[in-house]
Structure formats: C-alpha cells, structure tokens
Motif scaffolding. Structure first.
Motif, short mmCIF file in Angstrom:
data_model
loop_
_atom_site.label_atom_id
_atom_site.label_comp_id
_atom_site.label_asym_id
_atom_site.label_seq_id
_atom_site.Cartn_x
_atom_site.Cartn_y
_atom_site.Cartn_z
N LEU A 104 33.52 45.90 53.56
CA LEU A 104 34.82 45.90 52.91
C LEU A 104 34.73 45.30 51.51
O LEU A 104 33.99 44.34 51.28
N LEU A 105 35.51 45.86 50.62
CA LEU A 105 35.60 45.38 49.24
C LEU A 105 37.06 45.45 48.81
O LEU A 105 37.71 46.48 49.00
N ILE A 106 37.57 44.35 48.27
CA ILE A 106 38.93 44.35 47.76
C ILE A 106 38.98 45.16 46.46
O ILE A 106 38.10 45.04 45.60
N ASP A 107 40.00 45.95 46.31
CA ASP A 107 40.21 46.71 45.09
C ASP A 107 40.23 45.76 43.89
O ASP A 107 41.03 44.83 43.85
N PRO A 108 39.34 45.96 42.92
CA PRO A 108 39.32 45.06 41.76
C PRO A 108 40.65 44.97 41.01
O PRO A 108 40.93 43.98 40.33
N ALA A 109 41.49 45.99 41.17
CA ALA A 109 42.79 45.96 40.50
C ALA A 109 43.68 44.83 41.01
O ALA A 109 44.65 44.46 40.35
N ALA A 110 43.34 44.26 42.17
CA ALA A 110 44.13 43.17 42.74
C ALA A 110 43.81 41.83 42.10
O ALA A 110 44.58 40.87 42.26
N LEU A 111 42.69 41.72 41.38
CA LEU A 111 42.22 40.42 40.89
C LEU A 111 43.21 39.72 39.96
O LEU A 111 43.44 38.50 40.12
N PRO A 112 43.83 40.37 39.00
CA PRO A 112 44.76 39.64 38.13
C PRO A 112 45.90 38.97 38.88
O PRO A 112 46.27 37.82 38.56
N ALA A 113 46.46 39.63 39.87
CA ALA A 113 47.55 39.03 40.64
C ALA A 113 47.05 37.83 41.46
O ALA A 113 47.76 36.82 41.59
N ILE A 114 45.85 37.94 42.00
CA ILE A 114 45.27 36.81 42.74
C ILE A 114 45.11 35.60 41.82
O ILE A 114 45.51 34.48 42.16
N GLN A 115 44.54 35.83 40.68
CA GLN A 115 44.31 34.72 39.74
C GLN A 115 45.61 34.13 39.23
O GLN A 115 45.73 32.90 39.07
N ALA A 116 46.61 34.97 39.00
CA ALA A 116 47.88 34.47 38.49
C ALA A 116 48.57 33.57 39.52
O ALA A 116 49.12 32.51 39.17
N SER A 117 48.54 33.97 40.78
CA SER A 117 49.20 33.14 41.80
C SER A 117 48.43 31.84 42.02
O SER A 117 49.02 30.78 42.25
N ALA A 118 47.10 31.89 41.93
CA ALA A 118 46.30 30.67 42.06
C ALA A 118 46.62 29.70 40.94
O ALA A 118 46.69 28.47 41.15
N ALA A 119 46.84 30.21 39.74
CA ALA A 119 47.18 29.35 38.61
C ALA A 119 48.51 28.63 38.83
O ALA A 119 48.67 27.46 38.44
N VAL A 120 49.47 29.30 39.46
CA VAL A 120 50.75 28.66 39.74
C VAL A 120 50.56 27.48 40.69
O VAL A 120 51.12 26.38 40.49
N VAL A 121 49.73 27.66 41.72
CA VAL A 121 49.49 26.58 42.68
C VAL A 121 48.73 25.43 42.02
O VAL A 121 49.04 24.25 42.23
N GLN A 122 47.74 25.77 41.21
CA GLN A 122 46.98 24.71 40.54
C GLN A 122 47.85 23.89 39.61
O GLN A 122 47.71 22.66 39.51
#
Length: 512
Positions: free
Chosen positions: A23-41
C-alpha cells in the motif's frame, strides 16, 4: 495499491483483506497531512489547554500537562489502554485496521506527522501482524484497547504474531528494519480514537459471508428440485409487483439455476400439490431481504472505512481543533446487527428446507432420505445438528447495539458495543456454513431418488461437485467428516463458479 484517502472502494478493501497488496498513500494527500500536523504542533507550543494535546484524557481532560511531558503523555496513553483480552484478531482483520487507520489519518484532519502513516504502512507492507486481543472494546471513544495493542507493536513495546507465535515487537521491527514509532503531541490519541477495529471486523464478516450466501442460493435451488418444487414462485412478474431489489435479483438467480431441469418438467402435469411450503417458494422474499440488508451494511461500512473518526479533529484552513464524537461506532453497530439478522435468517430457512426434505409427507421422498428407514436413520440426526446451529444463531443475533454500559466514570455514558456486534458475526457464519453443508448432502441424496431424471446443468454441476467428496448414502455411515468437507466447500466459494456461469447474473454485492 494506491490508497486515496476518503475514496477507498469495496473491491480495494476486499483486496487488502485478502493480503499481498503493498500500500502507498496518494502523494496528493501530503499537503493536508502536513498542514494539520502544523496546527497541532502550534497548539502544543501554546499556552491554551487543548484536549488530547496538553491535557489528560476522558474524565481527566481537566488536568493540564506540561510541555516537557507531552511525548510521555502519548506513550503512557498507549501503554495504559493496551488492556485487551481474548484470542488475537485474525490477520485479515488487522490488515484492514492498519490500512484504514492510515487512510483515515491521511485525510489531514488528525494532526499527525507523515511518519505515523508511513510506519502503519511499513508494518502492513512487511506482512507483519500486530498481536491485537479480540475483546475489550465497547465501541465508543473509539476501539481504544484493540487499537492501542496495534499501536504498541509499532512503538516496539507490544507483540507481533509471526507464524502463529507471539514475538516481542522490538525484535520483529528490527529484523524488518522498521524504526519504532516515537509519538508526539496528539498522535497516540489520533491512532486509538476511531472505529477501525469494529469496521474491520464487520468487513471481515461481510467478505466471509459472500461465498456462503452464494452457496445458499445454489443449494436452495437444488433442494427445490430434490423436492420437485414448483418454479412458479420465481416468476419475474410476482417480484416486480413488490419492487424489492434483493428479492427481484434472488428470484432471477433461482429461475436461471432451475432452467432446463428434467425433474421439474417431469411433474408439471398431474402434480396435485397447489403450493410448496414457504421454505421453498418464499426463498426470494427471505434471502432477497437478507441481501438487501447486507447491501445496506456494505454501504455503511464503506463510508466508515473512508471516514475520519478520531477526536479532536483538526481543520487546518482556520487552525481550529474541534472536539466531537465521530469515534462513536453506532453506525457500525447497527449495520452489524442487521448483518447478524440476515446471516441468521439465511441459516434458519436452510434448516427448514432440511426438515422438509426428511419429512416424507411433504417432500414425497423416502423418510429421512433413506430407503430402509428404521434399520437406517438416514439424515434424522444431521437435521438435529442443523436445528441446534440455527438455534445458536437466534441467540447470537440478539442486537448488541441496544446495550450500553457507561465507562470512564460516566464521561463516556453511552457506548455502541459495535466491536462485539461485529466480532460475533464470524461464529454465526460458521454455523450457517455447516447448516448449508448438511442441506447440500440432503438435497443431493434427494436427487438420487429421482434418477434417472436429471436436474438443470448448473444444479447437476453442484451435485457432481459434492459427489467428488461424498458418495450417495444408501445406508447409514459416519457422516461428520463429510459434513465438515461440505461446509468447507461452502466457505471456500467452490460453488461460486456455478453462479458465475449464469446468464445476466445480477451484481449481488454492490452496496447500493
């Protein structure tokens, strides 16, 4: 396989369940993942209390945690919640848990770093199966205990099941060169809040029941011919007037299975029976209704497998973190309860067909399907076994979703019981497979008494398949091994090719 978060199909989930799909996550999902992580940090670095980031959990949400202890908070969460009991979950269930948790986090509303998702997929793609005890979740605030055991293995502190044996997680990860996961703010909570265990268990049952239901259609049609039943109840005009899609589709399958039967043609004239018993003529109404319930459940479970179900949820567009209750598994519980009723009913009407076959006053076959009844008992006690299994399923079908026990000092005061609702489906499916195995043996024996007449080509193929493993039963013999073999064939989907040979076969498993 490329996982597109929020867009997994039922076919893709079934392929993950079967295994062998990297399995591989669609690379198009990466910006949303990083943006939500930044909110938590940012929240972790701030002074305001944010649930799950710098506070305790559940009833302890009012306890503030210092910045120096945030990583320890997440690790302690996983350790303290890894309290499950019971046998480990099956590998296909755990594969679905890993994949659907990764896909859910990758939608970018959970606030985890990409490495968390990468570790879930690395474990999956290495073919590793975290040891996840099957009991301990009430299906609200997420499947906390089972998901914690899954995550504990990713941290290198739990266990994996390797070749049927439990092995320390740290050793297994090292052998596969997978770095143990180190959690940061909110990541432990995001990993264990959610419905991935209950959903995986329900999907596991849906996929396991597919060949059993397909077998029920073929075996039920074989019983119609063995009892020289009418094909009139399967006339398309009857079912069109009601309009229930499952009923219409099942009736079409029965018409195709029975078409061309010389047994049926032999008694179209001069048969003084006005109507067949319900277990024969109402099969489209009963099994079709069950099919509709299973299709609805598939739709619910597909939505849930694509959902974001942890808490709190992150909305990076405005930096909001909102606490809610998407972890409450009521949709899964109700879908699993509907599946339980459908599974039980498929077995219940099959048991009635066996009872009809051994009753000579109804079937017009020799009593108990044996030529020398009295000296031989024939299928008398095989039916008793089927009756006992149908009765078990009646008890198991009691809805789990109507129960609730408050937990976490009444903070979590209504729970779904979805995990048990889904977990109890597997023994029910096994019971139905055994009932159908007995019916297959009985129907094939009934056909023997009608020779030299032959059934339709598809039903003769079903008869011949069974006879490769079980001869006719002219006198009593030890039948338990043959019941086991027939049940195994039902489970395996060995009858599926017969359905696939039918013209214009309806798509039985489309979720809507």
């Amino acid at each position: 396989m490329l996982l597109r978060p929020g867009h997994l199909s039922l076919d893709e989930l079934q392929a993950i369940h079967a295994g062998g799909q990297p399995l591989l996550i669609d690379p198009a999902a990466l910006p949303a993942i990083q943006a939500s992580a930044a909110v938590v940090q940012a929240a972790a670095a701030g002074d305001a209390p944010v649930y799950g980031v710098n506070t305790g959990f559940g009833k302890l949400a009012g306890t503030r945690i210092s910045a120096d202890d945030l990583a320890t908070l997440q690790r302690n969460l996983i350790r303290s919640h890894s309290v499950g009991v019971g046998e480990p979950l099956a590998a296909p269930v755990v594969r679905l848990m890993l994949a659907t948790k990764a896909a859910s986090l990758a939608r970018g509303h959970s606030g985890v770093r990409p490495v968390v998702i990468d570790t879930l997929l690395a474990v999956h793609n290495a073919g590793l199966v975290p040891c996840v005890p099957s009991q301990g979740s009430v299906g609200a605030s997420g499947d906390l205990a089972p998901l914690s055991h899954m995550v504990l293995a990713l941290l290198g502190e739990g266990e994996f099941v390797v070749d049927g044996q439990r092995q320390p997680a740290a050793e297994v990860l090292a052998r596969h060169r997978i770095r143990p996961l180190t959690l940061e703010a909110k990541e432990g909570l995001a990993l264990i809040n959610g419905t991935q265990t209950s959903t995986a268990l329900a999907l596991h049952a849906l996929f396991a029941f597919q060949p059993v239901l397909e077998s029920a259609l073929v075996i039920g049609a074989l019983t119609v011919d063995a009892a020289r039943g009418s094909d009139g109840p399967f006339d398309a005009r009857i079912h069109a007037l009601r309009g229930q899609p499952g009923q219409i589709d099942v009736a079409r399958v029965y018409r195709d299975l029975l078409a061309g039967s010389a047994i049926r043609a032999s008694h179209t004239e001069g048969d003084d029976r006005v109507q067949d018993p319900y277990c024969l003529r109402c099969q489209p109404q009963v099994v079709g209704a069950c099919l509709d319930q299973l299709r609805h459940a598939a739709q619910v479970l597909l939505r849930e497998a694509n959902a974001v179900t942890d808490n709190p949820l992150v909305f990076a567009e405005d930096g909001a973190m909102i606490s809610g209750g998407n972890f409450h598994a009521e949709p899964v519980a109700l879908a699993a309860d509907a599946m339980a009723c459908a599974i039980a009913e498929v077995g219940a009407i099959a048991e009635r067909r066996i009872a009809m076959l051994i009753d000579s006053s109804v079937s017009r076959l020799p009593p108990f399907l044996t030529a020398n009844a009295g000296l031989n008992s024939g299928f008398m006690i095989a039916h008793v076994t089927a009756a006992s299994l149908a009765s078990e399923n009646k008890s198991l079908a009691h809805p789990a979703s109507v129960d609730s026990l408050p937990t976490s000092a009444n903070q979590e005061d209504h729970v779904s019981m979805a995990t048990f609702a889904a977990r109890r489906l597997q023994p029910m499916i096994d019971n139905v497979a055994h009932i159908l195995g007995i019916e297959w043996l009985a129907a094939a024996q009934g056909i023997e008494f009608l020779r030299p007449l032959r059934s339709s080509a598809p039903l003769e193929a079903a008869h011949a398949l069974l006879r490769q493993h079980s001869a006719a039963v002219p006198v009593d013999r030890y039948l338990a091994p043959e019941i086991h073999t027939a049940s195994g064939l039902v489970h395996s989907g060995a009858l599926a090719h017969i359905l696939q040979s039918l013209p214009d076969l309806p798509a039985l498993w489309q979720p809507g």
